[in-house]
Design a protein around this motif. Sequence first.
Motif, PDB file in Angstrom:
ATOM      1  N   VAL A  67       2.997  52.179  89.777  1.00 27.99           N
ATOM      2  CA  VAL A  67       4.019  51.251  90.266  1.00 27.99           C
ATOM      3  C   VAL A  67       5.023  51.995  91.134  1.00 27.99           C
ATOM      4  CG1 VAL A  67       5.947  49.768  89.583  1.00 27.99           C
ATOM      5  CG2 VAL A  67       3.776  49.639  88.350  1.00 27.99           C
ATOM      6  N   ARG A  68       5.464  53.146  90.646  1.00 29.28           N
ATOM      7  CA  ARG A  68       6.456  53.922  91.391  1.00 29.28           C
ATOM      8  C   ARG A  68       5.902  54.362  92.746  1.00 29.28           C
ATOM      9  NH1 ARG A  68       6.636  58.930  92.125  1.00 29.28           N
ATOM     10  NH2 ARG A  68       5.187  59.389  90.411  1.00 29.28           N
ATOM     11  N   LEU A  71       5.710  51.408  95.209  1.00 30.91           N
ATOM     12  CA  LEU A  71       7.032  51.041  95.730  1.00 30.91           C
ATOM     13  C   LEU A  71       7.559  52.098  96.688  1.00 30.91           C
ATOM     14  CD1 LEU A  71       8.687  49.584  92.496  1.00 30.91           C
ATOM     15  CD2 LEU A  71       7.550  48.365  94.347  1.00 30.91           C
ATOM     16  N   THR A  75       8.541  51.509 100.625  1.00 33.08           N
ATOM     17  CA  THR A  75       9.837  51.895 101.175  1.00 33.08           C
ATOM     18  C   THR A  75       9.671  52.782 102.402  1.00 33.08           C
ATOM     19  OG1 THR A  75      10.829  51.773  98.968  1.00 33.08           O
ATOM     20  CG2 THR A  75      12.025  53.034 100.642  1.00 33.08           C
ATOM     21  N   SER A 118      -1.299  40.724  92.857  1.00 36.17           N
ATOM     22  CA  SER A 118      -0.380  39.843  92.135  1.00 36.17           C
ATOM     23  C   SER A 118      -1.123  38.832  91.273  1.00 36.17           C
ATOM     24  CB  SER A 118       0.535  39.111  93.122  1.00 36.17           C
ATOM     25  OG  SER A 118      -0.227  38.357  94.037  1.00 36.17           O
ATOM     26  N   GLU A 132       9.662  43.163  84.483  1.00 35.20           N
ATOM     27  CA  GLU A 132      10.382  43.675  85.659  1.00 35.20           C
ATOM     28  C   GLU A 132       9.437  44.432  86.588  1.00 35.20           C
ATOM     29  OE1 GLU A 132      14.226  46.549  86.733  1.00 35.20           O
ATOM     30  OE2 GLU A 132      13.633  46.202  84.654  1.00 35.20           O
ATOM     31  N   GLN A 133       8.550  45.242  86.014  1.00 32.52           N
ATOM     32  CA  GLN A 133       7.584  45.980  86.836  1.00 32.52           C
ATOM     33  C   GLN A 133       6.602  45.045  87.522  1.00 32.52           C
ATOM     34  OE1 GLN A 133       6.234  48.611  83.674  1.00 32.52           O
ATOM     35  NE2 GLN A 133       7.078  50.388  84.725  1.00 32.52           N
ATOM     36  N   ALA A 136       8.321  43.406  90.386  1.00 32.37           N
ATOM     37  CA  ALA A 136       8.517  44.341  91.503  1.00 32.37           C
ATOM     38  C   ALA A 136       7.236  44.510  92.308  1.00 32.37           C
ATOM     39  CB  ALA A 136       8.992  45.694  90.963  1.00 32.37           C
ATOM     40  N   VAL A 137       6.090  44.599  91.611  1.00 35.10           N
ATOM     41  CA  VAL A 137       4.805  44.768  92.298  1.00 35.10           C
ATOM     42  C   VAL A 137       4.450  43.510  93.085  1.00 35.10           C
ATOM     43  CG1 VAL A 137       2.321  45.097  91.970  1.00 35.10           C
ATOM     44  CG2 VAL A 137       3.938  46.495  90.691  1.00 35.10           C
ATOM     45  N   ASN A 139       6.480  41.205  94.341  1.00 33.53           N
ATOM     46  CA  ASN A 139       7.351  41.103  95.516  1.00 33.53           C
ATOM     47  C   ASN A 139       6.963  42.119  96.579  1.00 33.53           C
ATOM     48  OD1 ASN A 139       8.884  39.020  94.413  1.00 33.53           O
ATOM     49  ND2 ASN A 139      10.344  40.420  93.464  1.00 33.53           N
ATOM     50  N   ALA A 140       6.608  43.330  96.131  1.00 32.69           N
ATOM     51  CA  ALA A 140       6.223  44.379  97.077  1.00 32.69           C
ATOM     52  C   ALA A 140       4.943  44.013  97.814  1.00 32.69           C
ATOM     53  CB  ALA A 140       6.045  45.707  96.345  1.00 32.69           C
TER      54      ALA A 140
END
Length: 237
Positions: A67-68, A71, A75, A118, A132-133, A136-137, A139-140
């Motif tokens: 996940v990190r 993201l 970015t 997704s 939350e993770q 985030a994925v 949306n990313a």
Amino acid sequence: MSCLNQGGHDAVCRADNGAGGVLSSGSINVPPRQPIHRDPRYYQQHSRHHGTSMEKQPPRNDPSDLVRRALDFKTQATQCYKDKKYREAIGTYHRALLEMKGLCRVLGDPDTGSKSPSSLLSTISKESLTDEQKGAVENAELECYNSLAACLLQMELVNYERVKEYCLKVLRKEGENFKALYRSGVAYYHLGDFNKALYYLKESHKQEPSDTNVIRYIQLTEMKIRRNAQREKKDDS
């Protein structure tokens, strides 16, 4: 070891005085051959004795790390887009999407080829990823597809088919996404499907009634539709 033989020279061999044989009077001591074990259990026991395993286990990536990384790539790609490095941005957005698909494989779904990350995340248990993770994925992923379409529209030769494909991926999840609606309309316009172009452009106009780009494309599309209708009338007469 070097050897000289025949042709008037004495047979001479030089070898290091170590394991494997010492020269004595022109002969070489050969160490005895080890017996060949054909039973696979021997090798399993031998490997266990030395703390190794015959079957190499594939490394498992930690879901949080994937996940990190996803993201982080997203970015970096966004920064490339802001710097107008569109080709680099395209490659980095794809890296982010690959990390997301890798995440789904790690979490138990090997068939990620035709599915979006997704859609797969909704089937994953909360023990693997937090809400939350997951959010985030998801949306990313949408941001990556939307931004890929934006990057392609900046290229000298635009692949409108691919722009349409990326925008429709977004609209399947967010049917009222303004950017995806507008870019879908632009893609359909340049692909010559003016009725679909007008539909998506008018839908985007509902979201942003004052956007001048949307208004201009609606006018261009309506003009194309009128001209095509006039041609059809002439052909029929």
